[in-house]
Design a protein around this motif. Structure first.
Motif, PDB file in Angstrom:
ATOM      1  N   LYS A  52       6.970  -0.508   1.645  1.00  0.00           N
ATOM      2  CA  LYS A  52       7.109  -0.376   3.096  1.00  0.00           C
ATOM      3  C   LYS A  52       6.272   0.798   3.604  1.00  0.00           C
ATOM      4  CE  LYS A  52      11.079   0.802   5.087  1.00  0.00           C
ATOM      5  NZ  LYS A  52      12.444   0.691   5.674  1.00  0.00           N
ATOM      6  N   ARG A  53       6.122   1.824   2.793  1.00  0.00           N
ATOM      7  CA  ARG A  53       5.295   2.962   3.197  1.00  0.00           C
ATOM      8  C   ARG A  53       3.854   2.503   3.421  1.00  0.00           C
ATOM      9  NH1 ARG A  53       5.256   8.476  -0.210  1.00  0.00           N
ATOM     10  NH2 ARG A  53       7.284   8.584   0.838  1.00  0.00           N
ATOM     11  N   THR A  54       3.367   1.602   2.558  1.00  0.00           N
ATOM     12  CA  THR A  54       2.009   1.085   2.726  1.00  0.00           C
ATOM     13  C   THR A  54       1.877   0.328   4.043  1.00  0.00           C
ATOM     14  OG1 THR A  54       1.665   0.910   0.342  1.00  0.00           O
ATOM     15  CG2 THR A  54       0.249  -0.426   1.734  1.00  0.00           C
ATOM     16  N   VAL A  55       2.900  -0.455   4.375  1.00  0.00           N
ATOM     17  CA  VAL A  55       2.871  -1.173   5.648  1.00  0.00           C
ATOM     18  C   VAL A  55       2.758  -0.195   6.806  1.00  0.00           C
ATOM     19  CG1 VAL A  55       4.120  -2.728   7.191  1.00  0.00           C
ATOM     20  CG2 VAL A  55       4.175  -3.132   4.726  1.00  0.00           C
ATOM     21  N   TYR A  56       3.564   0.860   6.777  1.00  0.00           N
ATOM     22  CA  TYR A  56       3.546   1.837   7.868  1.00  0.00           C
ATOM     23  C   TYR A  56       2.262   2.665   7.870  1.00  0.00           C
ATOM     24  CZ  TYR A  56       8.285   1.009   9.519  1.00  0.00           C
ATOM     25  OH  TYR A  56       9.406   0.447  10.084  1.00  0.00           O
ATOM     26  N   ASN A  57       1.629   2.807   6.711  1.00  0.00           N
ATOM     27  CA  ASN A  57       0.344   3.511   6.692  1.00  0.00           C
ATOM     28  C   ASN A  57      -0.718   2.738   7.469  1.00  0.00           C
ATOM     29  OD1 ASN A  57       1.225   5.667   5.153  1.00  0.00           O
ATOM     30  ND2 ASN A  57       0.571   4.790   3.197  1.00  0.00           N
ATOM     31  N   HIS A  58      -0.620   1.418   7.445  1.00  0.00           N
ATOM     32  CA  HIS A  58      -1.581   0.580   8.164  1.00  0.00           C
ATOM     33  C   HIS A  58      -1.151   0.319   9.605  1.00  0.00           C
ATOM     34  CE1 HIS A  58      -4.376  -0.600   4.915  1.00  0.00           C
ATOM     35  NE2 HIS A  58      -3.326  -0.498   4.111  1.00  0.00           N
ATOM     36  N   SER A 118      11.309  -8.288   9.705  1.00  0.00           N
ATOM     37  CA  SER A 118      11.435  -6.838   9.515  1.00  0.00           C
ATOM     38  C   SER A 118      10.267  -6.326   8.701  1.00  0.00           C
ATOM     39  CB  SER A 118      12.739  -6.503   8.798  1.00  0.00           C
ATOM     40  OG  SER A 118      12.700  -6.958   7.449  1.00  0.00           O
ATOM     41  N   MET A 119      10.027  -5.031   8.818  1.00  0.00           N
ATOM     42  CA  MET A 119       8.969  -4.418   8.021  1.00  0.00           C
ATOM     43  C   MET A 119       9.298  -4.511   6.533  1.00  0.00           C
ATOM     44  SD  MET A 119       6.703  -3.514  10.241  1.00  0.00           S
ATOM     45  CE  MET A 119       5.698  -2.022  10.261  1.00  0.00           C
ATOM     46  N   ASP A 120      10.582  -4.476   6.192  1.00  0.00           N
ATOM     47  CA  ASP A 120      10.984  -4.621   4.786  1.00  0.00           C
ATOM     48  C   ASP A 120      10.600  -5.995   4.249  1.00  0.00           C
ATOM     49  OD1 ASP A 120      12.435  -2.133   4.011  1.00  0.00           O
ATOM     50  OD2 ASP A 120      13.704  -2.663   5.695  1.00  0.00           O
ATOM     51  N   SER A 121      10.929  -7.048   5.019  1.00  0.00           N
ATOM     52  CA  SER A 121      10.627  -8.401   4.542  1.00  0.00           C
ATOM     53  C   SER A 121       9.128  -8.638   4.490  1.00  0.00           C
ATOM     54  CB  SER A 121      11.309  -9.438   5.452  1.00  0.00           C
ATOM     55  OG  SER A 121      10.772  -9.412   6.764  1.00  0.00           O
ATOM     56  N   ILE A 122       8.402  -8.085   5.454  1.00  0.00           N
ATOM     57  CA  ILE A 122       6.945  -8.238   5.465  1.00  0.00           C
ATOM     58  C   ILE A 122       6.339  -7.539   4.254  1.00  0.00           C
ATOM     59  CG2 ILE A 122       4.843  -7.580   6.702  1.00  0.00           C
ATOM     60  CD1 ILE A 122       6.491  -8.040   9.322  1.00  0.00           C
ATOM     61  N   THR A 150      -7.533  -1.044  -0.219  1.00  0.00           N
ATOM     62  CA  THR A 150      -6.804  -0.826   1.037  1.00  0.00           C
ATOM     63  C   THR A 150      -7.053  -1.947   2.028  1.00  0.00           C
ATOM     64  OG1 THR A 150      -6.407   0.782   2.830  1.00  0.00           O
ATOM     65  CG2 THR A 150      -8.677   0.579   2.024  1.00  0.00           C
ATOM     66  N   ASP A 151      -8.276  -2.494   2.040  1.00  0.00           N
ATOM     67  CA  ASP A 151      -8.579  -3.610   2.940  1.00  0.00           C
ATOM     68  C   ASP A 151      -7.856  -4.878   2.495  1.00  0.00           C
ATOM     69  OD1 ASP A 151     -10.231  -2.008   4.468  1.00  0.00           O
ATOM     70  OD2 ASP A 151     -12.026  -2.532   3.324  1.00  0.00           O
ATOM     71  N   ARG A 152      -7.782  -5.093   1.181  1.00  0.00           N
ATOM     72  CA  ARG A 152      -7.063  -6.264   0.678  1.00  0.00           C
ATOM     73  C   ARG A 152      -5.576  -6.169   1.000  1.00  0.00           C
ATOM     74  NH1 ARG A 152     -10.254  -5.343  -3.986  1.00  0.00           N
ATOM     75  NH2 ARG A 152      -8.414  -4.779  -5.222  1.00  0.00           N
ATOM     76  N   LYS A 153      -5.034  -4.968   0.901  1.00  0.00           N
ATOM     77  CA  LYS A 153      -3.617  -4.778   1.236  1.00  0.00           C
ATOM     78  C   LYS A 153      -3.378  -5.037   2.725  1.00  0.00           C
ATOM     79  CE  LYS A 153      -2.246  -1.560  -2.427  1.00  0.00           C
ATOM     80  NZ  LYS A 153      -1.730  -0.208  -2.738  1.00  0.00           N
TER      81      LYS A 153
END
Length: 207
Positions: free
Chosen positions: A44-50, A32-36, A8-11
């Motif tokens: 994208k769910r992982t991005v929003y989790n962080h 955008s969050m999609d491009s990131i 999770t830290d690496r992500k």
């Protein structure tokens, strides 16, 4: 900096690195969050989790950038070295860091957002101000040692670094000027340190 062992830290680090790339190349609005997520190699769910929002991700990315830059300046004050020698080392690190094109590109994005949406950047700046920069800590230590005039170390550090930024940051960010050549960087550092010591140095301290 060591590589985190937890997935999770690496992500999280991968997301921040991808965000820096996307904000730098596309600007805040176009990124955008999609491009990131795609660049980071996560969902994208992982991005929003962080990071609950793009604002949160943008803010954390800038804070991390500032923290890395400030860490380079975290040199301890030494009683066995002259003030000029130590300040020259600090300001050389500062001016070389300002020459990094990625840093300048992200600074341009941040300043653009500060002008366009100050309410978005204001809390980010507040978070940055909570971290004492190395130059401020160095000046505080020199004051306690009686080598610099007493006073607000933040004020003194701002004036000192402002001399550097006048030639090595603002023209590059605002006008697209090229980074200073190495010989000119050395001249700017020498002049900034001399002006600082002429005002803040204590007489007879061998600065």
């Amino acid at each position: 900096m060591s590589t985190p062992t937890r997935l999770t830290d690496r992500k999280r680090l991968a997301i921040l690195a991808a965000a820096a790339e996307q904000f730098r190349t596309l600007g805040y609005e176009a990124a955008s969050m999609d491009s990131i997520a795609a660049v980071a190699g996560v969902s994208k769910r992982t991005v929003y989790n962080h990071f609950p929002s793009k604002d949160d991700l943008f803010g954390e990315m800038l804070v991390q950038l500032f923290a890395r830059s400030a860490a380079d300046l975290d040199l301890p004050y030494r009683k066995d070295q002259g003030l000029r020698e130590q300040l020259t080392q600090l300001m050389t690190i500062k001016i070389e860091g300002l020459a990094d094109q990625d840093f300048l590109d992200l600074a341009r994005v941040a300043i653009g957002e500060a002008m366009h949406a100050p309410e978005r950047v204001r809390p980010i700046v507040a978070r940055m101000n909570e971290r004492e920069e190395g130059v401020t800590g160095w000046i505080r230590a020199a004051q306690l040692d009686g080598k610099l005039k007493p006073g607000d170390p933040v004020f003194a550090a701002t004036l000192l670094q402002g001399q550097i930024k006048t030639m090595a940051f603002w023209p590059q960010v605002a006008m697209g000027a090229p980074p200073l050549a190495p010989e000119l960087r050395a001249q700017v550092v020498e002049a900034a340190v001399s002006m600082f010591l002429s005002y803040f140095g204590q007489p007879g301290q061998g600065a």
